[in-house]
Design a protein around this motif. Sequence first.
Motif, mmCIF file in Angstrom:
data_model
loop_
_atom_site.group_PDB
_atom_site.id
_atom_site.type_symbol
_atom_site.label_atom_id
_atom_site.label_comp_id
_atom_site.label_asym_id
_atom_site.label_seq_id
_atom_site.Cartn_x
_atom_site.Cartn_y
_atom_site.Cartn_z
ATOM 1 N N ASN A 173 10.384 -2.821 3.738
ATOM 2 C CA ASN A 173 10.007 -3.195 2.734
ATOM 3 C C ASN A 173 8.269 -2.529 2.551
ATOM 4 O O ASN A 173 7.986 -2.182 1.361
ATOM 5 C CB ASN A 173 9.243 -4.893 2.811
ATOM 6 N N ILE A 174 7.892 -2.171 3.552
ATOM 7 C CA ILE A 174 6.656 -1.616 3.329
ATOM 8 C C ILE A 174 6.667 -0.021 2.769
ATOM 9 O O ILE A 174 5.936 0.402 1.769
ATOM 10 C CB ILE A 174 5.927 -1.412 5.009
ATOM 11 N N PHE A 175 7.479 0.870 3.387
ATOM 12 C CA PHE A 175 7.727 2.319 3.216
ATOM 13 C C PHE A 175 8.401 2.503 1.879
ATOM 14 O O PHE A 175 8.603 3.348 1.219
ATOM 15 C CB PHE A 175 8.261 2.858 4.451
ATOM 16 N N LEU A 176 9.412 1.644 1.501
ATOM 17 C CA LEU A 176 10.483 1.857 0.311
ATOM 18 C C LEU A 176 9.993 1.280 -1.090
ATOM 19 O O LEU A 176 10.327 1.104 -2.025
ATOM 20 C CB LEU A 176 11.872 1.495 0.583
ATOM 21 N N ASP A 177 8.747 0.716 -0.828
ATOM 22 C CA ASP A 177 7.959 0.030 -2.026
ATOM 23 C C ASP A 177 7.125 1.321 -2.733
ATOM 24 O O ASP A 177 5.932 1.420 -2.180
ATOM 25 C CB ASP A 177 6.869 -1.065 -1.612
ATOM 26 N N PHE A 178 7.699 1.739 -3.421
ATOM 27 C CA PHE A 178 7.101 3.206 -4.095
ATOM 28 C C PHE A 178 5.795 3.069 -5.044
ATOM 29 O O PHE A 178 5.281 3.817 -5.745
ATOM 30 C CB PHE A 178 8.052 4.041 -4.746
#
Length: 168
Positions: A77-82
């Motif tokens: 959720n953190i890293f793939l929230d572009f």
Amino acid sequence: MTPQSINAYKTATHNFLKQLEVFNEQQFNTVPFEGSWTPAQVADHMYKSQVGLPQVLTGNTEAAHRKPDANNEVIGNIFLDFNTKLKSPDFILPSLQPLDKAEMLSNYYSKADEIENTAQELDGAEVCLDFALPVMGTLTRTEWLHFVTCHTIRHTRQLENIHQQMSL
């Protein structure tokens, strides 16, 4: 470590390196737009973020008292929230100096192979004690590999955006 975790890491790394290779030597060290890193800086940041991972994975551990992938959803959720811009910790900020593309690729390929070979031999359920993230704390080996995979996917997308801007 599970074959799925290893394969996800391999695929993300392959895609990142493939995208990095599309830049010619001049583009590699060119800022594409104000506020952006160069492709070389993205590569340097990624390399710095992974250089110590084999030592973290093989360092001091303890049995996890949770599912080995308990934090994977939060990491994703953190890293793939572009849509959210993240701030890099200082110790993995990229160099401001121009970098040699061939040398960077060679170093990255070597480190990726080392991470993959190290991870294949380890129990993913163990918690790595030698490095803790500021918010999440210590991660299992499975979570570390997922962290690196998601981080790599994020920066592959960044390289795709940089390449698109350079192609306009």
